[in-house]
Structures are given as structure tokens and as C-alpha cells.
Design a protein around this motif. Structure first.
Motif, PDB file in Angstrom:
ATOM      1  N   TYR A   1       0.828  -1.202   0.000  1.00 52.24           N
ATOM      2  CA  TYR A   1       0.000   0.000   0.000  1.00 52.24           C
ATOM      3  C   TYR A   1       0.865   1.256   0.000  1.00 52.24           C
ATOM      4  O   TYR A   1       2.008   1.240   0.442  1.00 52.24           O
ATOM      5  N   ALA A   2       0.273   2.327  -0.484  1.00 55.23           N
ATOM      6  CA  ALA A   2       0.865   3.639  -0.278  1.00 55.23           C
ATOM      7  C   ALA A   2       0.565   4.056   1.159  1.00 55.23           C
ATOM      8  O   ALA A   2      -0.563   3.870   1.640  1.00 55.23           O
ATOM      9  N   ILE A   3       1.570   4.552   1.843  1.00 51.92           N
ATOM     10  CA  ILE A   3       1.401   5.000   3.220  1.00 51.92           C
ATOM     11  C   ILE A   3       1.664   6.499   3.275  1.00 51.92           C
ATOM     12  O   ILE A   3       2.699   6.978   2.798  1.00 51.92           O
ATOM     13  N   GLY A   4       0.728   7.206   3.859  1.00 50.09           N
ATOM     14  CA  GLY A   4       0.866   8.660   3.958  1.00 50.09           C
ATOM     15  C   GLY A   4       0.955   9.121   5.392  1.00 50.09           C
ATOM     16  O   GLY A   4       0.420   8.478   6.306  1.00 50.09           O
ATOM     17  N   TRP A   5       1.640  10.221   5.583  1.00 51.09           N
ATOM     18  CA  TRP A   5       1.689  10.909   6.869  1.00 51.09           C
ATOM     19  C   TRP A   5       0.893  12.200   6.731  1.00 51.09           C
ATOM     20  O   TRP A   5       1.064  12.948   5.754  1.00 51.09           O
ATOM     21  N   PHE A   6       0.088  12.475   7.728  1.00 51.36           N
ATOM     22  CA  PHE A   6      -0.754  13.653   7.746  1.00 51.36           C
ATOM     23  C   PHE A   6      -0.671  14.285   9.126  1.00 51.36           C
ATOM     24  O   PHE A   6      -0.276  13.617  10.090  1.00 51.36           O
ATOM     25  N   ARG A   7      -1.019  15.546   9.227  1.00 46.62           N
ATOM     26  CA  ARG A   7      -0.972  16.194  10.532  1.00 46.62           C
ATOM     27  C   ARG A   7      -2.125  17.166  10.695  1.00 46.62           C
ATOM     28  O   ARG A   7      -2.660  17.676   9.709  1.00 46.62           O
ATOM     29  N   GLN A   8      -2.461  17.400  11.946  1.00 50.83           N
ATOM     30  CA  GLN A   8      -3.515  18.359  12.254  1.00 50.83           C
ATOM     31  C   GLN A   8      -3.093  19.173  13.458  1.00 50.83           C
ATOM     32  O   GLN A   8      -2.896  18.626  14.555  1.00 50.83           O
ATOM     33  N   ALA A   9      -2.945  20.454  13.246  1.00 51.38           N
ATOM     34  CA  ALA A   9      -2.597  21.376  14.319  1.00 51.38           C
ATOM     35  C   ALA A   9      -3.880  21.881  14.982  1.00 51.38           C
ATOM     36  O   ALA A   9      -4.949  21.872  14.355  1.00 51.38           O
ATOM     37  N   PRO A  10      -3.797  22.327  16.223  1.00 48.44           N
ATOM     38  CA  PRO A  10      -4.985  22.833  16.921  1.00 48.44           C
ATOM     39  C   PRO A  10      -5.669  23.936  16.135  1.00 48.44           C
ATOM     40  O   PRO A  10      -5.019  24.897  15.694  1.00 48.44           O
ATOM     41  N   GLY A  11      -6.971  23.780  15.919  1.00 51.87           N
ATOM     42  CA  GLY A  11      -7.740  24.800  15.225  1.00 51.87           C
ATOM     43  C   GLY A  11      -7.555  24.843  13.723  1.00 51.87           C
ATOM     44  O   GLY A  11      -8.069  25.743  13.057  1.00 51.87           O
TER      45      GLY A  11
END
Length: 123
Positions: free
Chosen positions: A31-41
């Protein structure tokens, strides 16, 4: 089928961290593996992705030249090496799987999201 991100922590600006994304129930090489992020707000954003077919790698402009994604098939794990970290890199980081990467590092279609790992860049 599960992915688990780990390796986050508190680091000073300019420092480094290596995040790990361990898979269970499937092989990361398939599979393709991705990294993602979410900052507050803020909305979730793509960080990087590694393709399953040719090990092609894709990066968001904001991390290009500082972050490196790699895969260790023997450990069934994908890594995100983060160097020269900046305060704006502070976020919860997640990994997820899909059939292929998007050049834009979009999260569209990605699944098997695991719990994220918090990265805090602060002095």
C-alpha cells in the motif's frame, strides 16, 4: 487492519524526531502509506507519502528538504524522519494507507487511520 503512529514528543526548534508507523493485519509494501498532521484549530494537511509500486515519495512544500519518508519492509513499518523542526510543525501526526499516493499529498481515499502521535516544537 491497523496502523499505529508513535515517536512524537517535545523538541526544540531546529531539532529532529523520527516518527514510526507500524502496520498490523496487512503489509505496508502493498500500500501507499501517507503521513498527515492536524494542528490545533486547523484542518488536517498532508505531509508526505510513499508509493507501493516504485517507492516514489511525495512531500508537502512546507516540509520538503526537511522531512524524509522511508519504509522498512522487514519491520512492516514506515518512518518519517523530521529534521530542522519549526514551531509550525507542531501537530498531531497520523499515518494512513491507500492504494496510491496523490502528488498533492491529499488524504482523499486514505483509510486505516490509527491514533496519532503529538509533536510539539517549542523552546
Amino acid at each position: 487492519v491497523q496502523l499505529q503512529a508513535s515517536g512524537g514528543g517535545l523538541v526544540q526548534p531546529g531539532g529532529s524526531l523520527r516518527l514510526s508507523c507500524a502496520a498490523s493485519g496487512f503489509t505496508v509494501d502493498d500500500y501507499a502509506i501517507g503521513w498527515f498532521r492536524q494542528a490545533p484549530g486547523k484542518e488536517r494537511e498532508g505531509v508526505s507519502c510513499i508509493s507501493s509500486t516504485d517507492d516514489g515519495t511525495y512531500y508537502a512544500d512546507s516540509v520538503k528538504g526537511r522531512f524524509t519518508i522511508s519504509r522498512n519492509n522487514a519491520k512492516n513499518t514506515v518512518y518519517l524522519q523530521m529534521n530542522r523542526l519549526k514551531p509550525e510543525d507542531t501537530a498531531v501526526y497520523y499515518c494512513a494507507a491507500h492504494l496510491s499516493c496523490h502528488r498533492s499529498v491529499s488524504s482523499r481515499g486514505f483509510g486505516s487511520w490509527g491514533q496519532g502521535t503529538l509533536v510539539t516544537v517549542s523552546s
